[in-house]
Enzyme design. Structure first.
Site, PDB file in Angstrom:
ATOM      1  N   HIS A 113       1.162  -1.211  -0.379  1.00 53.38           N
ATOM      2  CA  HIS A 113       0.122   0.224  -0.122  1.00 53.38           C
ATOM      3  C   HIS A 113       0.670   1.233   0.239  1.00 53.38           C
ATOM      4  O   HIS A 113       2.071   1.349   0.575  1.00 53.38           O
ATOM      5  CB  HIS A 113      -0.712  -0.264   1.340  1.00 53.38           C
ATOM      6  CG  HIS A 113      -1.804   1.423   0.910  1.00 53.38           C
ATOM      7  ND1 HIS A 113      -3.269   0.760   0.605  1.00 53.38           N
ATOM      8  CD2 HIS A 113      -1.893   2.023   2.211  1.00 53.38           C
ATOM      9  CE1 HIS A 113      -4.003   1.927   0.972  1.00 53.38           C
ATOM     10  NE2 HIS A 113      -2.872   2.921   1.309  1.00 53.38           N
ATOM     11  N   LYS A 170      -7.748  -1.733   5.644  1.00 53.58           N
ATOM     12  CA  LYS A 170      -8.179  -2.504   4.089  1.00 53.58           C
ATOM     13  C   LYS A 170      -6.730  -3.307   3.670  1.00 53.58           C
ATOM     14  O   LYS A 170      -7.553  -4.477   3.785  1.00 53.58           O
ATOM     15  CB  LYS A 170      -8.169  -1.455   3.188  1.00 53.58           C
ATOM     16  CG  LYS A 170      -9.018  -0.364   2.861  1.00 53.58           C
ATOM     17  CD  LYS A 170      -8.730   1.215   2.299  1.00 53.58           C
ATOM     18  CE  LYS A 170      -7.411   1.760   2.850  1.00 53.58           C
ATOM     19  NZ  LYS A 170      -7.895   3.024   1.665  1.00 53.58           N
ATOM     20  N   ASP A 221     -13.816   2.869   6.108  1.00 50.90           N
ATOM     21  CA  ASP A 221     -12.974   3.811   5.320  1.00 50.90           C
ATOM     22  C   ASP A 221     -14.220   4.173   4.416  1.00 50.90           C
ATOM     23  O   ASP A 221     -13.050   5.216   4.222  1.00 50.90           O
ATOM     24  CB  ASP A 221     -12.154   2.126   5.408  1.00 50.90           C
ATOM     25  CG  ASP A 221     -10.760   3.551   4.548  1.00 50.90           C
ATOM     26  OD1 ASP A 221     -10.578   4.457   4.947  1.00 50.90           O
ATOM     27  OD2 ASP A 221     -10.252   3.062   3.481  1.00 50.90           O
ATOM     28  N   ARG A 281     -14.144  12.618   6.302  1.00 52.25           N
ATOM     29  CA  ARG A 281     -12.821  12.767   6.679  1.00 52.25           C
ATOM     30  C   ARG A 281     -12.523  14.366   5.507  1.00 52.25           C
ATOM     31  O   ARG A 281     -11.784  15.566   5.919  1.00 52.25           O
ATOM     32  CB  ARG A 281     -11.721  12.364   6.746  1.00 52.25           C
ATOM     33  CG  ARG A 281     -12.051  11.508   8.309  1.00 52.25           C
ATOM     34  CD  ARG A 281     -10.651  10.104   7.795  1.00 52.25           C
ATOM     35  NE  ARG A 281      -9.381  10.578   7.495  1.00 52.25           N
ATOM     36  CZ  ARG A 281      -8.362   9.146   7.180  1.00 52.25           C
ATOM     37  NH1 ARG A 281      -8.963   8.337   6.699  1.00 52.25           N
ATOM     38  NH2 ARG A 281      -7.260   9.997   7.089  1.00 52.25           N
ATOM     39  N   SER A 312      -7.871   3.614   8.603  1.00 50.66           N
ATOM     40  CA  SER A 312      -7.938   3.079   6.657  1.00 50.66           C
ATOM     41  C   SER A 312      -7.250   2.288   6.386  1.00 50.66           C
ATOM     42  O   SER A 312      -7.737   1.959   5.296  1.00 50.66           O
ATOM     43  CB  SER A 312      -8.297   4.950   6.642  1.00 50.66           C
ATOM     44  OG  SER A 312      -7.945   4.888   5.354  1.00 50.66           O
TER      45      SER A 312
HETATM   46  N1  URA Z   1      -4.768   6.310   1.887  1.00 55.66           N
HETATM   47  C1  URA Z   1      -5.550   5.713   2.402  1.00 55.66           C
HETATM   48  O1  URA Z   1      -6.118   4.999   2.481  1.00 55.66           O
HETATM   49  N2  URA Z   1      -6.293   6.235   3.741  1.00 55.66           N
HETATM   50  C2  URA Z   1      -5.019   7.538   3.893  1.00 55.66           C
HETATM   51  O2  URA Z   1      -6.270   7.982   5.385  1.00 55.66           O
HETATM   52  C3  URA Z   1      -4.988   8.142   3.369  1.00 55.66           C
HETATM   53  C4  URA Z   1      -4.261   7.688   2.581  1.00 55.66           C
END
Ligand code: URA
Length: 437
Positions: free
Chosen positions: A82, A187, A161, A168, A183
């Protein structure tokens, strides 16, 4: 429980219990806590922060808001990756087939662009025919057959999320470490990987602008992630200037194909190999990063990762001929050259302004759900350290949307600082956070 009491306790700087956090998140997802109360709570978290125990509870509650991907039926070690988001960050398109070429299984769920940063799903959809909306059964089938999949996040995975991120985004609460951790990790924990490498971008083109902030985010991500039962490592990588020389959807696909073919820009190749070596070492519980890196470098050089990418594109319905014929990718009808106002060295190239300029000519979106132009973006002729010659091209705008081209050109001109002295190169790999540290 009452939402107002939980908001007040966080507002006053008290530590919330796991039960309170779980109740709030689940009630919000169920629709019984309204946006205005959740927004107030998010702002209280933004201002007051969260303890490690609270951040773990938040992440767990977000994971439990949806389903988990069960990849136990797929043989092999499953890995995932990620990035916190950057400009020209097309690493996923190279890293996923590269890991598969090394015998690992990488079924990655990705997102779309928002704000000045790009999104992997938009990039892949610029390949004619490529499908990113895959049902779970299809993801598992392709993971077993090819070892590489890139699909859009399904609605069933961490739905908290999706809802919280949208809130947000419009309440000034994106840049909060516990909220970012919840967040990202929700995932990744709900996804199917056993070992996960995180690319925490640092610089003016990223959410975390300073090394200290990025390090704190990386440590919290790895710490919480490990507590929740998966192996995580993080690299902090530079995002002062864009990665690579192409920003935009089809432009970045063609750049990824260059790197997969043993060509392309050194910085993109370097960040990909560094993340890949971390992930390979983490997955195989091997501490020799040089060995891991050499192995991956050989796979790139020998074209094995390129072959995997071709298989991935074919399996997802895309036209694999784009690997040999990049001219089959969409190309904008209008190109606007940005000329150097003076001669000298490029001292600074602001990633955020380049990302915004690409967005203005059609590559990005300012609202969720809006369409992006596959052919729009920016080609960077000059990057930091390159020599510029007055009147010669610094960058080229690929224009799909004419109305804001003047504004985009202005942003791009301002993104460049040209001076007399050759500058130091901004660092690419800034730091690493591994589980034992
Ligand atoms: N990437 C994400 O998936 N979530 C965030 O809050 C910031 C960056």
């Amino acid at each position: 429980m009452r939402a107002v009491e939980i908001i007040e306790r966080k507002r006053d700087g008290l530590e919330l219990s796991g039960e309170e956090i779980r109740w709030l998140v689940h009630s919000y997802v169920a629709g019984s806590v309204p946006d205005y109360q959740m927004a107030a709570w998010l702002m209280a978290v933004y201002v007051r922060g969260m303890s490690m125990a609270e951040t773990i509870s938040l992440t767990e509650a977000m994971v439990d808001s949806g389903e988990r991907v069960d990849m136990s039926s797929v043989p092999g070690i499953k890995v995932d990756k990620h990035s916190t988001g950057g400009v020209g960050d097309t690493v996923t398109l190279i890293l996923v087939p590269l890991m598969a070429s090394a015998g690992l299984v990488c079924a990655k769920m990705s997102g779309r662009s928002l704000g000045h940063t790009g999104g992997t799903i938009d990039k892949l959809e610029s390949i004619p025919g490529f499908s990113t909306e895959l049902p779970l059964a299809e993801i598992l089938k392709q993971a077993a057959a090819v070892g590489a999949v890139v699909a859009e996040h399904t609605a069933e995975l961490a739905p908290a999320d999706r809802l919280l991120y949208a809130l947000r985004d419009v309440t000034g609460t994106v840049g909060s470490i516990p909220l970012i951790v919840g967040s990202i990790l929700s995932k990744k924990i709900a996804g199917g990987g056993d070992a996960v490498v995180l690319d925490v971008k640092c610089g003016h083109g990223a959410f975390m602008e300073t090394r200290e902030e990025a390090l704190q985010l990386a440590r919290t991500l790895v710490g919480v992630g490990n507590k929740l039962g998966k192996r995580f490592s993080a690299l902090i990588t530079g995002m002062e200037q864009p990665l690579g020389r192409r920003v935009g959807n089809a432009l970045e696909v063609s750049q990824a194909v260059q790197v997969l073919s043993g060509e392309g820009p050194d910085d993109l190749r370097e960040v990909t190999l560094a993340l890949g070596a971390e992930l390979l070492a983490l997955a195989q519980e091997e501490s020799d990063l040089t060995y891991a890196r050499n192995k991956l470098e050989a796979h790139l050089q020998e074209g094995r990762a390129r072959d995997k990418f071709a298989q991935l594109v074919r399996a997802q319905g895309g036209d694999e001929r784009i690997l040999d014929h990049p001219e089959l990718l969409p190309r904008a009808g209008r190109q606007e050259v940005i000329e150097a106002p003076r001669s000298g060295y490029v001292q600074h190239l602001d990633a955020r302004s380049v990302g915004l300029a690409a967005g203005l000519v059609g590559a990005g979106r300012t609202e969720k759900g809006a369409a992006v132009a596959p052919d729009a973006g920016v080609e960077l002729v000059a990057k930091v350290g390159d020599q510029a010659v007055a009147g010669e091209p610094l960058a080229v705008l690929h224009v799909a949307q004419d109305s804001l081209v003047g504004q985009a050109a202005g942003l791009l001109r301002e993104a460049y600082t040209i001076g007399d002295e050759p500058p130091a190169q901004p660092p690419l790999i800034i730091d690493a956070v591994r589980s034992e540290e």
